[in-house]
Design an enzyme around this catalytic site. Structure first.
Site, PDB file in Angstrom:
ATOM      1  N   ASP A 169     -29.205  20.727  37.287  1.00  0.00           N
ATOM      2  CA  ASP A 169     -28.528  20.014  38.377  1.00  0.00           C
ATOM      3  C   ASP A 169     -29.352  20.133  39.656  1.00  0.00           C
ATOM      4  OD1 ASP A 169     -26.621  18.547  39.717  1.00  0.00           O
ATOM      5  OD2 ASP A 169     -25.258  20.233  40.038  1.00  0.00           O
TER       6      ASP A 169
ATOM      7  N   LYS B 179     -33.664  15.209  40.352  1.00  0.00           N
ATOM      8  CA  LYS B 179     -33.590  14.408  39.128  1.00  0.00           C
ATOM      9  C   LYS B 179     -34.975  14.091  38.554  1.00  0.00           C
ATOM     10  CE  LYS B 179     -29.391  14.722  40.254  1.00  0.00           C
ATOM     11  NZ  LYS B 179     -29.022  16.112  40.308  1.00  0.00           N
TER      12      LYS B 179
ATOM     13  N   ASP C 292     -26.281  17.458  34.538  1.00  0.00           N
ATOM     14  CA  ASP C 292     -25.326  16.795  35.426  1.00  0.00           C
ATOM     15  C   ASP C 292     -25.968  15.564  36.058  1.00  0.00           C
ATOM     16  OD1 ASP C 292     -23.035  16.308  36.879  1.00  0.00           O
ATOM     17  OD2 ASP C 292     -23.490  17.763  38.448  1.00  0.00           O
ATOM     18  N   ASN C 293     -25.123  14.682  36.585  1.00  0.00           N
ATOM     19  CA  ASN C 293     -25.564  13.503  37.353  1.00  0.00           C
ATOM     20  C   ASN C 293     -26.522  12.604  36.572  1.00  0.00           C
ATOM     21  OD1 ASN C 293     -25.669  15.738  40.091  1.00  0.00           O
ATOM     22  ND2 ASN C 293     -24.102  14.183  39.792  1.00  0.00           N
TER      23      ASN C 293
ATOM     24  N   GLU D  59     -18.386  14.111  41.642  1.00  0.00           N
ATOM     25  CA  GLU D  59     -17.607  15.188  42.232  1.00  0.00           C
ATOM     26  C   GLU D  59     -16.894  14.751  43.511  1.00  0.00           C
ATOM     27  OE1 GLU D  59     -22.109  16.081  42.625  1.00  0.00           O
ATOM     28  OE2 GLU D  59     -20.700  15.324  41.127  1.00  0.00           O
TER      29      GLU D  59
END
Length: 244
Positions: free
Chosen positions: A168, A171, A196-197, A227
């Site tokens: 996380d 990226k 995540d993401n 979130e």
């Protein structure tokens, strides 16, 4: 509805600060720490998690994994029951608390990497307030500069690789850091990679790798919300690594 608008505006302000600082840069992290210290019961991880979520829901957005995706993370940790966990991207320590609170092995250890000293200090204080400092070690610098330290830490626990990796952070580093973990033998057969993401903002190169290597990364895809902003959709991937 009004609270949602305030949260979205806070999200926009955060992203502006993130562009320049790598964190909010507007004092929200310090405010979160103060709120947790004043409102969460010391030594109670669930109380700390609740306090962070309460503060984030009040209109100040945070890039924690959050409640909805946090439950997916909880379930993945419970299913794998890891002893050794690596987190790439500490931020304020929310996910570290969430994971460490669910580590059941007596010698369990979570190593978390953060780039920003100021933010790492906040995370350490929140983790300490949750009573989890003995399980969590926050290291500075990117993965590529911490390989020797990580191997040394693993050796002290009689471990050689991570059972579970929570990704996380930047990226653009999802794929390079995954490949580095594989190259250095820091993951092994059955290791879980939780990313995540993957939907927002996404990591196209890692997503492409997952899709083109299904035998290496056996992957479950979970749809969720970003979130604390329910109307922006997101995705998390939970991949099991297989040595080929």
């Amino acid at each position: 509805m009004w609270k949602g608008v305030v949260t979205f505006l806070s999200f926009g302000k955060f992203m502006g600060g993130f562009f320049f600082h790598g964190w909010g840069g507007d004092g929200r992290e310090e405010q979160l720490l103060e709120y947790v210290l004043e409102n969460a019961e010391r030594g109670n991880p669930q109380s700390v998690i609740q306090a962070v979520d309460e503060f984030a829901r009040s209109g100040t957005w945070f890039m924690n994994v959050g409640e909805e995706k946090g439950r997916i993370l909880d379930s993945s940790i419970a299913k794998k029951n890891p002893q050794l966990v690596l987190e790439l991207g500490t931020y304020c320590g929310y996910s570290a608390v969430r994971m460490a609170a669910n580590l059941k092995h007596p010698d369990s250890k979570l190593i978390s990497l953060e780039l920003t000293p100021h933010i790492a200090d906040i995370a350490r204080r929140i983790i300490d307030h949750a009573g989890l400092s003995s399980k969590v070690e926050v290291l500075l610098a990117p993965l590529s500069r911490q390989i020797d330290t990580i191997k040394s830490t693993l050796a002290k626990t009689n471990g050689q690789c991570f059972d579970f990796v929570f990704v996380d952070h930047d990226k653009d580093l999802y794929l390079p850091d995954y490949l580095l973990l594989k190259e250095k033998g820091l993951i092994d057969e059955g290791s879980v990679i939780f990313a995540d993401n993957m939907g927002f903002p996404g990591s196209p190169k890692f997503w492409s790798y997952i899709q083109s290597h299904p035998q290496e990364l056996e992957t479950e895809v979970h749809k969720s919300a970003v979130e604390y902003i329910s109307w922006i959709r997101d995705t998390v991937t939970v991949s099991t690594f297989h040595k080929l």
